[in-house]
Design an enzyme around this catalytic site. Structure first.
Site, PDB file in Angstrom:
ATOM      1  CB  CYS A 116      -0.950   0.011   1.194  1.00 58.69           C
ATOM      2  SG  CYS A 116      -2.104  -1.379   1.214  1.00 58.69           S
ATOM      3  CG  HIS A 252      -3.307   3.576   1.921  1.00 58.15           C
ATOM      4  ND1 HIS A 252      -3.785   3.088   0.727  1.00 58.15           N
ATOM      5  CD2 HIS A 252      -3.328   2.533   2.798  1.00 58.15           C
ATOM      6  CE1 HIS A 252      -4.071   1.803   0.872  1.00 58.15           C
ATOM      7  NE2 HIS A 252      -3.813   1.450   2.123  1.00 58.15           N
ATOM      8  CG  ASN A 282      -6.598  -0.811   1.144  1.00 61.40           C
ATOM      9  OD1 ASN A 282      -5.889  -0.412   0.231  1.00 61.40           O
ATOM     10  ND2 ASN A 282      -6.103  -1.226   2.296  1.00 61.40           N
TER      11      ASN A 282
END
Length: 325
Positions: A116, A252, A282
């Protein structure tokens, strides 16, 4: 005053697959509910790549939009850095596949794998080329098909992730070496391999299987807020700016609670936070550029503004970046 070369973002673009999977859709296949997911994560839906649609396909679409925004063509590109943890193949690098599909000339192309945190890592990596005069026009892409790593019996993880891609074009531009310059101004990158068991995939070449994503959610949440906040302050110091100077915070998009926790801890007001987690879930390395593209498309993010980016992912890896558009 001595001139310095900066890496300036001249275009941004995002792409989401057509299929939308709602929380109610997931409730049909796993023990969960819309209320349960929204309360814990803020996620309402996510996008899923079609069968046969590769991560390179998502990356190419995002890249085309970023190039159009920058007024560039594939012929201008001499560097491609793709951040992904879901590559088309073990090798070659997805970046080289993107290069071929776009029709870019021979140049530099490689992948960055920091899960990520990948997009922030990739930006920093590309900056090392552009700000040293070794690239005249670079594509930095975050692209993922995270739904293909899901264990669809694990309600604690399968509801969290989606697919998508985002891209930016970086070009060199002379600056004065001050915080008023356009371009990438400061970074802070971190990794702690001792925390691997908090977030990982239980497969790979050595196991002979793709594997599934495994996560200790509560532990990841605890580390996220503390570690990301430290990196944000370090990146701001590296850039020579105060947190109050930030126009937009683009975190994020992992979990709405993490977004809010980090913003509170570093002193960023809610109105300055770009959040897309409700619609995108996500998307790992794609989440920052996707949110960035949405902010631009909605007329929120404009030239001259200071942006703060941050992410944390498996490894554990984390980091932050400060830039002026």
């Amino acid at each position: 005053m001595t001139k310095v070369l900066r890496s300036v973002v001249t275009g941004v673009g995002g792409y989401l697959p057509d299929e939308v999977v709602t929380n109610n859709d997931l409730a049909k296949i796993v023990d969960t509910s819309d209320e349960w997911i929204v309360e814990r994560t803020g996620i309402h839906q996510r996008h899923r790549a079609a069968e046969g649609q590769l991560v390179s396909d998502l990356a190419v679409e995002a890249a085309k939009r970023a190039l159009a925004a920058a007024g560039k063509t594939p012929a201008d590109i001499d560097l491609i850095v793709v951040a992904t943890t879901t590559p088309d193949l073990t090798f070659p690098a997805t970046a080289t596949i993107v290069q071929r599909k776009l029709g870019c000339p021979v140049g530099i192309a490689f992948d960055v794998q920091a899960v990520c945190s990948g997009f922030v890592y990739a930006l920093s990596t590309a900056d090392g080329f552009v700000a040293r005069g070794r690239s005249k026009c670079a594509l930095v892409i975050g692209a993922e098909t995270m739904t293909r790593l899901m264990d669809w019996t694990d309600r604690g993880t399968c509801v969290l992730f989606g697919d998508g891609a985002g891209a930016v074009v970086l070009e060199p531009q002379e600056g004065e070496g001050t915080t008023a310059d356009r371009g990438l101004l400061g970074f802070a990158l971190r990794a702690d391999g001792t925390k691997q068991d908090l977030l990982y995939v239980d497969g790979g070449v050595s196991t002979g299987k793709v594997g599934h994503l495994r996560m200790q959610g509560n532990q990841v949440f605890r580390h996220a807020v503390v570690n990301i906040s430290e990196a944000i302050f370090a990146a701001a110091t590296d850039a020579g700016i105060e947190i109050a100077d930030v126009d937009w915070f683009i975190p994020h998009q992992a979990n709405q609670r993490i977004l809010e926790g980090v913003a509170r801890r570093v002193g960023i007001e809610e109105g300055k936070v770009i959040s897309t987690v409700a619609e995108h879930a996500n998307t790992s390395a794609a989440s920052i550029p996707l949110a960035w593209a949405k902010g631009v498309d909605e007329g929120l993010i404009k030239p001259g503004q200071v942006l703060l980016l941050e992410a944390m992912g498996g490894g554990l890896t984390w980091g932050a970046c400060v830039l002026r558009l």
